[in-house]
Design an enzyme around this catalytic site. Sequence first.
Site, short mmCIF file in Angstrom:
data_model
loop_
_atom_site.label_atom_id
_atom_site.label_comp_id
_atom_site.label_asym_id
_atom_site.label_seq_id
_atom_site.Cartn_x
_atom_site.Cartn_y
_atom_site.Cartn_z
N THR A 14 50.98 6.69 60.19
CA THR A 14 49.90 5.93 59.54
C THR A 14 50.55 5.02 58.49
O THR A 14 50.97 5.50 57.42
CB THR A 14 48.91 6.90 58.85
OG1 THR A 14 48.61 7.95 59.77
CG2 THR A 14 47.64 6.22 58.42
N THR B 224 54.76 28.35 46.59
CA THR B 224 54.76 27.69 47.89
C THR B 224 53.34 27.57 48.41
O THR B 224 52.37 27.85 47.68
CB THR B 224 55.76 28.40 48.85
OG1 THR B 224 55.83 27.63 50.04
CG2 THR B 224 55.37 29.83 49.17
N ASP C 105 62.06 20.14 44.71
CA ASP C 105 62.29 19.81 46.13
C ASP C 105 63.18 18.57 46.29
O ASP C 105 64.14 18.59 47.07
CB ASP C 105 60.97 19.56 46.86
CG ASP C 105 60.20 20.86 47.10
OD1 ASP C 105 60.85 21.93 47.18
OD2 ASP C 105 58.96 20.80 47.22
N LYS D 86 50.77 24.92 45.66
CA LYS D 86 51.58 23.92 44.94
C LYS D 86 50.75 22.95 44.09
O LYS D 86 51.22 22.45 43.08
CB LYS D 86 52.43 23.13 45.93
CG LYS D 86 53.62 23.92 46.48
CD LYS D 86 54.44 23.05 47.41
CE LYS D 86 55.86 23.53 47.46
NZ LYS D 86 56.76 22.57 48.11
N GLY E 102 58.13 9.52 57.70
CA GLY E 102 57.06 10.37 57.17
C GLY E 102 56.66 9.90 55.78
O GLY E 102 57.43 9.18 55.11
N ALA E 103 55.46 10.28 55.35
CA ALA E 103 54.97 9.85 54.04
C ALA E 103 54.12 10.92 53.38
O ALA E 103 53.23 10.63 52.59
CB ALA E 103 54.18 8.54 54.19
N SER F 7 63.45 32.94 50.02
CA SER F 7 63.79 32.81 48.60
C SER F 7 64.35 34.10 47.99
O SER F 7 65.31 34.04 47.22
CB SER F 7 62.58 32.33 47.81
OG SER F 7 62.24 31.03 48.25
P1 ATR Z 1 54.04 17.79 53.82
O1 ATR Z 1 53.34 17.93 52.50
O2 ATR Z 1 54.60 19.09 54.34
O3 ATR Z 1 55.05 16.69 53.82
P2 ATR Z 1 51.82 16.38 54.88
O4 ATR Z 1 51.54 15.86 53.54
O5 ATR Z 1 50.69 16.88 55.70
O6 ATR Z 1 52.92 17.50 54.88
O7 ATR Z 1 52.56 15.18 55.66
C1 ATR Z 1 52.74 15.20 56.95
C2 ATR Z 1 53.58 14.00 57.38
O8 ATR Z 1 53.93 14.26 58.73
C3 ATR Z 1 52.85 12.68 57.38
O9 ATR Z 1 53.78 11.63 57.19
C4 ATR Z 1 52.28 12.65 58.79
O10 ATR Z 1 51.97 11.37 59.28
P3 ATR Z 1 50.50 10.73 58.99
O11 ATR Z 1 50.55 10.22 57.59
O12 ATR Z 1 50.37 9.66 60.00
O13 ATR Z 1 49.52 11.85 59.19
C5 ATR Z 1 53.43 13.20 59.55
N1 ATR Z 1 53.08 13.75 60.85
C6 ATR Z 1 52.46 14.92 61.10
N2 ATR Z 1 52.35 15.11 62.43
C7 ATR Z 1 52.91 14.04 63.04
C8 ATR Z 1 53.13 13.67 64.39
N3 ATR Z 1 52.73 14.44 65.41
N4 ATR Z 1 53.76 12.49 64.63
C9 ATR Z 1 54.17 11.72 63.62
N5 ATR Z 1 54.00 12.02 62.31
C10 ATR Z 1 53.38 13.16 62.03
#
Ligand code: ATR
Length: 281
Positions: free
Chosen positions: A156, A62, A102, A66, A130-131, A17
């Site tokens: 998940t 960061t 973001d 956050k 991802g979620a 940054s």
């Molecule tokens: P951030 O805030 O940086 O997005 P987070 O909230 O911890 O981080 O989110 C991590 C994301 O990465 C989630 O979607 C997680 O999937 P789960 O909800 O099943 O935990 C996903 N993730 C992390 N490691 C993973 C892996 N090895 N394979 C698949 N998805 C993964």
Amino acid sequence: MDYRFQVIGYPIKHSLSPWIHEQFMKSANLQGEYTKNEIKPEELQEKFEQIKQDGIKGFNVTVPHKQGIIRLLDELDDTAEKMGAVNTVAYQDGKWIGFNTDGTGYVRSLKMKYDELFSNKENKKILLLGAGGAARAIFYALYKSGFKQIDLANRTTETARDLAYLTEGGTETKVFSLSDIEKKTNDYDLIVQTTSVGMVPNEKQSILPIFHVKESAVVSDIVYQPIKTRLLEQAEKAGAKIHFGHTMLLYQAQTSFEIWTGIKPETNDMDEQLRKILEGR
Ligand code: ATR
């Protein structure tokens, strides 16, 4: 007037940054500085008081602050409220206000590179992988930009189902498991990888194998170390156009700078320069 900005976090050593914002100050012809302020979680309140006393009027936030910063602020803007997370703080009209740039930054970066995705938005099909927090920001910003068909796939599925409620029915959102979506990647105009999977030191990992993509599809990964992730390599081989994660970093910073100064700075060749800095690490 001299501008003084900061980024707060822990650890903060590798933050890009300061470099980004110093380029912005130059291009906007503003005098000022942007420094790193390493703050441990237990020091946040005390150090925020110090920031106020030092006359700093804007800072980035960061990991790990956050969420923690929220209770110390006077107000949140709509997006930060929806995210439950703040990455930008500004002192405006006597109040400390939290923002989250973001998602907007991601959408700006995409529009700069692939403007064609933004025509006929209602008919474009998007898939987010991802979620977590980043998926949340990107999902909301794409919805706010007018996209209607945004599906979610996550390891998940329950977490993705919860995230789907964010747009309160404003999007048609189907939820998939990662294994189910593997065979459907060629349905989408845009696929966005929003997790840290594939980031160094795990650069051999990929959340999903991408073998089939629609003609003209864009595949995007928010991971920027390495610049070209395994997922992007595969997507490119499959014929997709690719979009790099470091551009999100650049445009979320541009959005913060605009909140602080009212000026939208030129990015010129910063995309390329940032890429070189990251490749040299
Ligand atoms: P951030 O805030 O940086 O997005 P987070 O909230 O911890 O981080 O989110 C991590 C994301 O990465 C989630 O979607 C997680 O999937 P789960 O909800 O099943 O935990 C996903 N993730 C992390 N490691 C993973 C892996 N090895 N394979 C698949 N998805 C993964």
